[in-house]
Design a protein around this motif. Sequence first.
Motif, short mmCIF file in Angstrom:
data_model
loop_
_atom_site.label_atom_id
_atom_site.label_comp_id
_atom_site.label_asym_id
_atom_site.label_seq_id
_atom_site.Cartn_x
_atom_site.Cartn_y
_atom_site.Cartn_z
N THR A 123 -27.52 7.64 70.80
CA THR A 123 -27.83 7.75 69.39
C THR A 123 -26.62 8.23 68.61
O THR A 123 -25.97 9.21 68.99
CB THR A 123 -29.00 8.73 69.15
N CYS A 124 -26.31 7.54 67.51
CA CYS A 124 -25.18 7.91 66.68
C CYS A 124 -25.64 8.21 65.27
O CYS A 124 -26.52 7.53 64.73
CB CYS A 124 -24.14 6.78 66.65
N HIS A 125 -25.06 9.22 64.65
CA HIS A 125 -25.36 9.59 63.28
C HIS A 125 -24.11 9.42 62.43
O HIS A 125 -23.01 9.80 62.84
CB HIS A 125 -25.84 11.05 63.20
N ALA A 126 -24.29 8.85 61.26
CA ALA A 126 -23.16 8.64 60.36
C ALA A 126 -22.68 9.97 59.79
O ALA A 126 -23.47 10.87 59.53
CB ALA A 126 -23.56 7.71 59.22
N VAL A 127 -21.37 10.08 59.61
CA VAL A 127 -20.76 11.27 59.04
C VAL A 127 -19.82 10.82 57.92
O VAL A 127 -18.92 10.01 58.16
CB VAL A 127 -19.97 12.08 60.08
N VAL A 128 -20.03 11.34 56.71
CA VAL A 128 -19.14 11.03 55.59
C VAL A 128 -17.92 11.93 55.67
O VAL A 128 -18.04 13.15 55.77
CB VAL A 128 -19.86 11.22 54.25
N LEU A 129 -16.74 11.33 55.64
CA LEU A 129 -15.48 12.05 55.76
C LEU A 129 -14.68 11.92 54.47
O LEU A 129 -14.74 10.90 53.80
CB LEU A 129 -14.65 11.48 56.92
N SER A 130 -13.94 12.96 54.12
CA SER A 130 -13.08 12.90 52.94
C SER A 130 -11.91 13.86 53.12
O SER A 130 -11.95 14.77 53.95
CB SER A 130 -13.86 13.23 51.67
N GLY A 131 -10.87 13.65 52.31
CA GLY A 131 -9.71 14.52 52.37
C GLY A 131 -8.72 14.14 51.29
O GLY A 131 -8.83 13.08 50.65
N PRO A 132 -7.71 14.98 51.05
CA PRO A 132 -6.69 14.66 50.05
C PRO A 132 -5.92 13.41 50.44
O PRO A 132 -5.58 13.22 51.60
CB PRO A 132 -5.79 15.90 50.06
N VAL A 133 -5.63 12.57 49.45
CA VAL A 133 -4.91 11.33 49.72
C VAL A 133 -3.56 11.62 50.37
O VAL A 133 -3.13 10.91 51.28
CB VAL A 133 -4.71 10.53 48.41
N GLY A 134 -2.87 12.67 49.93
CA GLY A 134 -1.55 12.97 50.45
C GLY A 134 -1.53 13.69 51.77
O GLY A 134 -0.44 14.01 52.29
N GLY A 135 -2.69 13.96 52.36
CA GLY A 135 -2.74 14.68 53.63
C GLY A 135 -2.85 13.75 54.81
O GLY A 135 -2.59 12.54 54.71
N ASP A 136 -3.27 14.29 55.94
CA ASP A 136 -3.45 13.49 57.14
C ASP A 136 -4.67 13.94 57.93
O ASP A 136 -4.75 13.77 59.13
CB ASP A 136 -2.21 13.56 58.04
N ARG A 137 -5.64 14.53 57.20
CA ARG A 137 -6.83 15.06 57.85
C ARG A 137 -8.06 14.75 56.99
O ARG A 137 -8.04 14.94 55.77
CB ARG A 137 -6.70 16.58 58.04
N LEU A 138 -9.14 14.29 57.66
CA LEU A 138 -10.40 14.03 56.98
C LEU A 138 -11.47 14.94 57.58
O LEU A 138 -11.65 14.98 58.79
CB LEU A 138 -10.82 12.56 57.13
N THR A 139 -12.15 15.68 56.71
CA THR A 139 -13.21 16.59 57.15
C THR A 139 -14.56 16.06 56.70
O THR A 139 -14.66 15.21 55.81
CB THR A 139 -12.98 17.99 56.58
N ALA A 140 -15.61 16.56 57.32
CA ALA A 140 -16.97 16.16 56.93
C ALA A 140 -17.35 16.82 55.61
O ALA A 140 -16.99 17.98 55.37
CB ALA A 140 -17.96 16.56 58.02
N THR A 141 -18.03 16.09 54.75
CA THR A 141 -18.48 16.68 53.49
C THR A 141 -19.45 17.82 53.79
O THR A 141 -20.06 17.88 54.86
CB THR A 141 -19.15 15.63 52.60
N ALA A 142 -19.61 18.71 52.83
CA ALA A 142 -20.39 19.94 53.04
C ALA A 142 -21.80 19.65 53.54
O ALA A 142 -22.33 20.37 54.39
CB ALA A 142 -20.44 20.75 51.75
N SER A 143 -22.44 18.63 53.01
CA SER A 143 -23.72 18.18 53.54
C SER A 143 -23.61 16.69 53.80
O SER A 143 -22.66 16.04 53.38
CB SER A 143 -24.87 18.50 52.59
N GLN A 144 -24.58 16.13 54.51
CA GLN A 144 -24.52 14.74 54.91
C GLN A 144 -25.78 13.99 54.47
O GLN A 144 -26.88 14.56 54.48
CB GLN A 144 -24.37 14.63 56.43
N PRO A 145 -25.65 12.72 54.07
CA PRO A 145 -26.84 11.94 53.75
C PRO A 145 -27.68 11.71 54.99
O PRO A 145 -27.14 11.57 56.09
CB PRO A 145 -26.26 10.62 53.21
N ALA A 146 -28.99 11.67 54.81
CA ALA A 146 -29.90 11.56 55.95
C ALA A 146 -30.09 10.11 56.36
O ALA A 146 -31.21 9.58 56.39
CB ALA A 146 -31.25 12.21 55.61
N LEU A 147 -28.99 9.44 56.70
CA LEU A 147 -29.07 8.07 57.21
C LEU A 147 -29.74 8.08 58.58
O LEU A 147 -29.52 8.98 59.38
CB LEU A 147 -27.68 7.46 57.32
#
Length: 208
Positions: A123-147
């Motif tokens: 079973t896999c759950h989707a995770v929304v990731l985001s980060g600064p354009v000028g960086g090199d790291r994407l973190t999970a948003t504070a909460s996640q949609p219940a997909l």
Amino acid sequence: LSSPSAFGSGSRLNAIFEQCAQCRNRLHGGGTLWTSRSTDSGLTWHTVRTSAPKNTDLGTFVQSGDTVWTSGDLGDTPTIFVSHDGGRRFTAATTAATPASQSQLTIDDGTVWALGNRCDGHTCHAVVLSGPVGGDRLTATASQPALRPHVNGVQATVEAHGSTAVVTGGFAATDLQTFISHDAGRSWSEVSYPCDRQVDVALYRTVA
């Protein structure tokens, strides 16, 4: 040569393509990558070899200034790559979850958005990731949609405009879900459809 992936705007254009010296009838992953750049709307081009980890396949590109983000595969592992020199050199970005294979990337208001998966057994759950354009790291948003979870992961897109992000996913029309956040992923609400039967949906950004 593969068909080039083109990106850029105005007079500054870029194209990245793969060369496989040992292939005659079909392409194999992990060939030599080349970047062609034009600063005069395509009248002239300058081609240089692209530096990237071995066995790298790159997908669709999004760009902000000299920073280019793309998703692809590093060997058999889905990976997100970033370049800070207009696509000449790509490195693997650090992500809080395994990127969805060939995940669509979105750049908006200084933030890059992507989708990942966290899998437990089958079973896999989707995770929304985001980060600064000028960086090199994407973190999970504070909460996640219940997909809903999917056995083979979630096929979804992320569209963003300022602090608003929209995620949609599902393998079939009856499985489609869409969530929206107006606070950069700190909270999510599901969007209901006015139709008796849900249909396949593609999201596009508009000015408003």
